[in-house]
Design a protein around this motif. Structure first.
Motif, PDB file in Angstrom:
ATOM      1  N   LEU A  84      62.523 -28.085  50.256  1.00 56.70           N
ATOM      2  CA  LEU A  84      61.242 -27.857  49.594  1.00 56.70           C
ATOM      3  C   LEU A  84      61.388 -26.975  48.357  1.00 56.70           C
ATOM      4  CD1 LEU A  84      58.886 -27.329  52.659  1.00 56.70           C
ATOM      5  CD2 LEU A  84      58.902 -29.271  51.087  1.00 56.70           C
ATOM      6  N   LYS A  97      51.018 -33.265  54.801  1.00 54.38           N
ATOM      7  CA  LYS A  97      51.331 -32.667  53.502  1.00 54.38           C
ATOM      8  C   LYS A  97      52.239 -31.467  53.734  1.00 54.38           C
ATOM      9  CE  LYS A  97      49.060 -30.648  49.496  1.00 54.38           C
ATOM     10  NZ  LYS A  97      47.762 -30.261  48.926  1.00 54.38           N
ATOM     11  N   CYS A  98      53.385 -31.440  53.062  1.00 52.35           N
ATOM     12  CA  CYS A  98      54.309 -30.314  53.160  1.00 52.35           C
ATOM     13  C   CYS A  98      54.204 -29.493  51.878  1.00 52.35           C
ATOM     14  CB  CYS A  98      55.750 -30.801  53.323  1.00 52.35           C
ATOM     15  SG  CYS A  98      56.068 -31.597  54.872  1.00 52.35           S
ATOM     16  N   GLU A  99      54.086 -28.183  52.046  1.00 57.10           N
ATOM     17  CA  GLU A  99      54.013 -27.296  50.897  1.00 57.10           C
ATOM     18  C   GLU A  99      54.924 -26.103  51.125  1.00 57.10           C
ATOM     19  OE1 GLU A  99      49.651 -27.524  48.993  1.00 57.10           O
ATOM     20  OE2 GLU A  99      49.730 -26.531  50.936  1.00 57.10           O
TER      21      GLU A  99
END
Length: 151
Positions: free
Chosen positions: A84, A5-7
């Motif tokens: 992002l 998971k990329c945040e």
């Protein structure tokens, strides 16, 4: 197997207001000196300033912190946070602790490599400025960077 998971975590930068519009070289230099204090840094820092379609700042990312003479910059690290953050364009900013703002051959090559990587990703490299103790050099202003969209 692992799930990843990329945040993006946005931190408040009190020294400079979010959504400030970059309208000229002077405004970009102001961000580099007031918010990032690059004119006073003793080591080399490389930042990527993320912008929306109106060239308003939506994020600032420290890409690299180097030594007195160099900072390692890789396209992956430059564009990771910009992707992002849904950036449309980026301004590249780094300092020369020596005070001399003349771009080196490595600076020019790195800028062109980042410009090409940005093209593939759909993120425009709008300019790259080098900051010193007495001023700055804009690669766009010096015709060392050619872009498809002028800011």
């Amino acid at each position: 197997m692992y799930f990843v998971k990329c945040e993006l975590i946005k931190e408040n930068v009190a020294n400079y207001p979010a959504y400030e519009q970059i309208t000229d070289f002077k405004k970009l230099y102001e961000v580099a000196t007031k918010a990032l204090k690059l004119d006073k840094a003793a080591e080399e820092y490389f930042y990527c300033i993320h912008t929306d379609v109106k060239n308003q700042i939506i994020g600032i990312h420290e890409v690299s912190h180097g030594s007195l003479a160099e900072s390692i910059v890789h396209p992956r690290e430059v564009f990771k946070a910009a992707i992002l953050n849904n950036a449309v364009g980026v301004f590249l900013v780094h300092n020369h602790p020596s005070g001399d703002t003349a771009p080196s051959t490595i600076d020019i090559d790195t800028t062109n490599r980042l410009k090409e990587a940005g093209k593939i990703l759909g993120i425009v490299v709008l300019d790259h400025i080098i900051v010193g103790s007495k001023g700055y050099t804009s690669m766009l202003e010096k015709n060392l960077l050619w872009i498809d969209r002028r800011w």
